[in-house]
Scaffold this motif. Structure first.
Motif, PDB file in Angstrom:
ATOM      1  N   VAL A  48       0.833  -1.198   0.000  1.00  0.00           N
ATOM      2  CA  VAL A  48       0.000   0.000   0.000  1.00  0.00           C
ATOM      3  C   VAL A  48       0.866   1.246   0.000  1.00  0.00           C
ATOM      4  O   VAL A  48       0.686   2.154  -0.814  1.00  0.00           O
ATOM      5  N   ALA A  49       1.820   1.296   0.920  1.00  0.00           N
ATOM      6  CA  ALA A  49       2.704   2.453   1.040  1.00  0.00           C
ATOM      7  C   ALA A  49       3.934   2.022   1.804  1.00  0.00           C
ATOM      8  O   ALA A  49       3.893   1.062   2.567  1.00  0.00           O
ATOM      9  N   CYS A  50       5.024   2.737   1.581  1.00  0.00           N
ATOM     10  CA  CYS A  50       6.222   2.431   2.353  1.00  0.00           C
ATOM     11  C   CYS A  50       7.044   3.691   2.525  1.00  0.00           C
ATOM     12  O   CYS A  50       6.900   4.663   1.774  1.00  0.00           O
ATOM     13  N   ILE A  51       7.906   3.639   3.540  1.00  0.00           N
ATOM     14  CA  ILE A  51       8.752   4.791   3.839  1.00  0.00           C
ATOM     15  C   ILE A  51      10.166   4.305   4.088  1.00  0.00           C
ATOM     16  O   ILE A  51      10.375   3.296   4.775  1.00  0.00           O
ATOM     17  N   ASP A  54      15.422   7.455   4.761  1.00  0.00           N
ATOM     18  CA  ASP A  54      15.683   8.862   4.478  1.00  0.00           C
ATOM     19  C   ASP A  54      14.400   9.685   4.441  1.00  0.00           C
ATOM     20  O   ASP A  54      14.433  10.886   4.152  1.00  0.00           O
ATOM     21  N   GLY A  55      13.273   9.033   4.709  1.00  0.00           N
ATOM     22  CA  GLY A  55      11.986   9.718   4.741  1.00  0.00           C
ATOM     23  C   GLY A  55      11.235   9.718   3.429  1.00  0.00           C
ATOM     24  O   GLY A  55      10.077  10.143   3.384  1.00  0.00           O
ATOM     25  N   SER A  56      11.863   9.250   2.357  1.00  0.00           N
ATOM     26  CA  SER A  56      11.159   9.170   1.080  1.00  0.00           C
ATOM     27  C   SER A  56      10.095   8.094   1.162  1.00  0.00           C
ATOM     28  O   SER A  56      10.205   7.139   1.939  1.00  0.00           O
ATOM     29  N   SER A  57       9.041   8.250   0.371  1.00  0.00           N
ATOM     30  CA  SER A  57       7.905   7.328   0.453  1.00  0.00           C
ATOM     31  C   SER A  57       7.430   6.932  -0.935  1.00  0.00           C
ATOM     32  O   SER A  57       7.748   7.580  -1.940  1.00  0.00           O
ATOM     33  N   ASP A  58       6.661   5.872  -0.955  1.00  0.00           N
ATOM     34  CA  ASP A  58       6.122   5.351  -2.202  1.00  0.00           C
ATOM     35  C   ASP A  58       4.728   4.828  -1.933  1.00  0.00           C
ATOM     36  O   ASP A  58       4.469   4.273  -0.864  1.00  0.00           O
ATOM     37  N   TYR A  59       3.821   5.025  -2.890  1.00  0.00           N
ATOM     38  CA  TYR A  59       2.425   4.640  -2.693  1.00  0.00           C
ATOM     39  C   TYR A  59       1.903   3.811  -3.853  1.00  0.00           C
ATOM     40  O   TYR A  59       2.284   4.015  -5.015  1.00  0.00           O
ATOM     41  N   ASN A  60       1.005   2.916  -3.517  1.00  0.00           N
ATOM     42  CA  ASN A  60       0.213   2.226  -4.518  1.00  0.00           C
ATOM     43  C   ASN A  60      -0.676   3.267  -5.197  1.00  0.00           C
ATOM     44  O   ASN A  60      -1.219   4.157  -4.534  1.00  0.00           O
ATOM     45  N   GLU A  61      -0.850   3.143  -6.496  1.00  0.00           N
ATOM     46  CA  GLU A  61      -1.646   4.121  -7.243  1.00  0.00           C
ATOM     47  C   GLU A  61      -3.071   4.231  -6.700  1.00  0.00           C
ATOM     48  O   GLU A  61      -3.687   5.299  -6.762  1.00  0.00           O
ATOM     49  N   THR A  62      -3.604   3.135  -6.176  1.00  0.00           N
ATOM     50  CA  THR A  62      -4.997   3.137  -5.720  1.00  0.00           C
ATOM     51  C   THR A  62      -5.214   3.956  -4.449  1.00  0.00           C
ATOM     52  O   THR A  62      -6.357   4.246  -4.097  1.00  0.00           O
ATOM     53  N   VAL A  63      -4.115   4.325  -3.761  1.00  0.00           N
ATOM     54  CA  VAL A  63      -4.277   5.063  -2.505  1.00  0.00           C
ATOM     55  C   VAL A  63      -3.658   6.451  -2.551  1.00  0.00           C
ATOM     56  O   VAL A  63      -3.780   7.219  -1.585  1.00  0.00           O
ATOM     57  N   LYS A  64      -3.014   6.780  -3.660  1.00  0.00           N
ATOM     58  CA  LYS A  64      -2.392   8.104  -3.765  1.00  0.00           C
ATOM     59  C   LYS A  64      -3.431   9.202  -3.584  1.00  0.00           C
ATOM     60  O   LYS A  64      -4.517   9.160  -4.163  1.00  0.00           O
ATOM     61  N   GLY A  65      -3.088  10.189  -2.768  1.00  0.00           N
ATOM     62  CA  GLY A  65      -4.008  11.280  -2.491  1.00  0.00           C
ATOM     63  C   GLY A  65      -4.971  10.999  -1.358  1.00  0.00           C
ATOM     64  O   GLY A  65      -5.650  11.915  -0.881  1.00  0.00           O
ATOM     65  N   ARG A  66      -5.051   9.741  -0.918  1.00  0.00           N
ATOM     66  CA  ARG A  66      -5.959   9.383   0.176  1.00  0.00           C
ATOM     67  C   ARG A  66      -5.187   8.916   1.411  1.00  0.00           C
ATOM     68  O   ARG A  66      -5.617   9.167   2.537  1.00  0.00           O
ATOM     69  N   PHE A  67      -4.087   8.209   1.212  1.00  0.00           N
ATOM     70  CA  PHE A  67      -3.299   7.665   2.323  1.00  0.00           C
ATOM     71  C   PHE A  67      -1.987   8.435   2.441  1.00  0.00           C
ATOM     72  O   PHE A  67      -1.409   8.869   1.436  1.00  0.00           O
ATOM     73  N   THR A  68      -1.523   8.574   3.688  1.00  0.00           N
ATOM     74  CA  THR A  68      -0.235   9.208   3.943  1.00  0.00           C
ATOM     75  C   THR A  68       0.541   8.371   4.943  1.00  0.00           C
ATOM     76  O   THR A  68       0.032   8.049   6.022  1.00  0.00           O
ATOM     77  N   ILE A  69       1.775   8.030   4.578  1.00  0.00           N
ATOM     78  CA  ILE A  69       2.649   7.296   5.481  1.00  0.00           C
ATOM     79  C   ILE A  69       3.630   8.284   6.105  1.00  0.00           C
ATOM     80  O   ILE A  69       4.112   9.207   5.442  1.00  0.00           O
ATOM     81  N   SER A  70       3.903   8.084   7.387  1.00  0.00           N
ATOM     82  CA  SER A  70       4.841   8.952   8.085  1.00  0.00           C
ATOM     83  C   SER A  70       5.496   8.158   9.202  1.00  0.00           C
ATOM     84  O   SER A  70       5.068   7.044   9.519  1.00  0.00           O
ATOM     85  N   LYS A  71       6.536   8.724   9.787  1.00  0.00           N
ATOM     86  CA  LYS A  71       7.184   8.019  10.878  1.00  0.00           C
ATOM     87  C   LYS A  71       7.670   9.003  11.924  1.00  0.00           C
ATOM     88  O   LYS A  71       7.957  10.158  11.626  1.00  0.00           O
ATOM     89  N   ASP A  72       7.747   8.508  13.134  1.00  0.00           N
ATOM     90  CA  ASP A  72       8.283   9.264  14.259  1.00  0.00           C
ATOM     91  C   ASP A  72       9.442   8.432  14.796  1.00  0.00           C
ATOM     92  O   ASP A  72       9.225   7.427  15.487  1.00  0.00           O
ATOM     93  N   ARG A 107       7.661  -1.824  -1.288  1.00  0.00           N
ATOM     94  CA  ARG A 107       6.265  -2.278  -1.389  1.00  0.00           C
ATOM     95  C   ARG A 107       6.182  -3.689  -1.970  1.00  0.00           C
ATOM     96  O   ARG A 107       5.107  -4.167  -2.292  1.00  0.00           O
ATOM     97  N   GLU A 108       7.311  -4.354  -2.101  1.00  0.00           N
ATOM     98  CA  GLU A 108       7.338  -5.704  -2.633  1.00  0.00           C
ATOM     99  C   GLU A 108       7.304  -6.701  -1.488  1.00  0.00           C
ATOM    100  O   GLU A 108       8.274  -6.813  -0.726  1.00  0.00           O
ATOM    101  N   PRO A 109       6.208  -7.458  -1.332  1.00  0.00           N
ATOM    102  CA  PRO A 109       6.091  -8.364  -0.172  1.00  0.00           C
ATOM    103  C   PRO A 109       7.250  -9.354  -0.055  1.00  0.00           C
ATOM    104  O   PRO A 109       7.688  -9.679   1.054  1.00  0.00           O
ATOM    105  N   GLY A 110       7.750  -9.831  -1.181  1.00  0.00           N
ATOM    106  CA  GLY A 110       8.798 -10.845  -1.154  1.00  0.00           C
ATOM    107  C   GLY A 110      10.132 -10.363  -0.628  1.00  0.00           C
ATOM    108  O   GLY A 110      11.002 -11.183  -0.328  1.00  0.00           O
ATOM    109  N   LEU A 111      10.306  -9.049  -0.488  1.00  0.00           N
ATOM    110  CA  LEU A 111      11.574  -8.502  -0.019  1.00  0.00           C
ATOM    111  C   LEU A 111      11.557  -8.162   1.472  1.00  0.00           C
ATOM    112  O   LEU A 111      12.580  -7.786   2.033  1.00  0.00           O
ATOM    113  N   MET A 112      10.402  -8.310   2.098  1.00  0.00           N
ATOM    114  CA  MET A 112      10.289  -7.950   3.510  1.00  0.00           C
ATOM    115  C   MET A 112      10.787  -9.108   4.371  1.00  0.00           C
ATOM    116  O   MET A 112      10.483 -10.270   4.104  1.00  0.00           O
TER     117      MET A 112
END
Length: 125
Positions: A48-51, A54-72, A107-112
């Motif tokens: 869905v999304a990943c961070i 370095d703080g850069s993020s990537d989103y699935n096209e289906t959630v862009k503009g609706r979901f936001t990933i962040s970290k503390d 965002r690739e499940p096989g790499l986690m």
């Protein structure tokens, strides 16, 4: 190596919002990229999304503009803010970790290399 614990799932109406949290317990939290994945019944997990560390993020096209990933980093927590939820967003949401130096998309499940237990999200009227 790394333990991940999700929380924040629930039942919400279409158009509603939820914020998921993923507490990451490691010796060095910024050595990992953290991704959020969802799995609908009888479907494979999809990123869905990943961070990245370095703080850069990537989103699935289906959630862009609706979901936001962040970290503390101080709280060792990664968040997924989900707005304008749709029934198609229903599923079990997992957070997972990938070593930041390993090539490939976080965002690739096989790499986690580590996964949490998941938190369910149901979007229905």
């Amino acid at each position: 190596q790394v333990r991940l614990v999700e929380s924040g799932g629930g039942l919400v109406q279409p158009g509603g919002s939820l914020t998921l949290s993923c507490v990451v317990t490691v010796l060095a939290a910024d050595d990992y990229s953290i991704g959020w994945f969802r799995q609908a019944p009888v479907q494979r997990p999809e990123g869905v999304a990943c961070i990245n560390n370095d703080g850069s993020s990537d989103y699935n096209e289906t959630v862009k503009g609706r979901f936001t990933i962040s970290k503390d980093n101080a709280k060792k927590t990664v968040y997924l803010q989900m707005n304008n939820l749709e029934p198609e967003d229903t599923g079990v949401y997992y957070c997972a970790a990938k070593r930041s130096w390993y090539p490939g998309s976080c965002r690739e499940p096989g790499l986690m290399i580590s996964w949490g237990e998941g938190t369910p999200v149901t979007v229905t009227s």
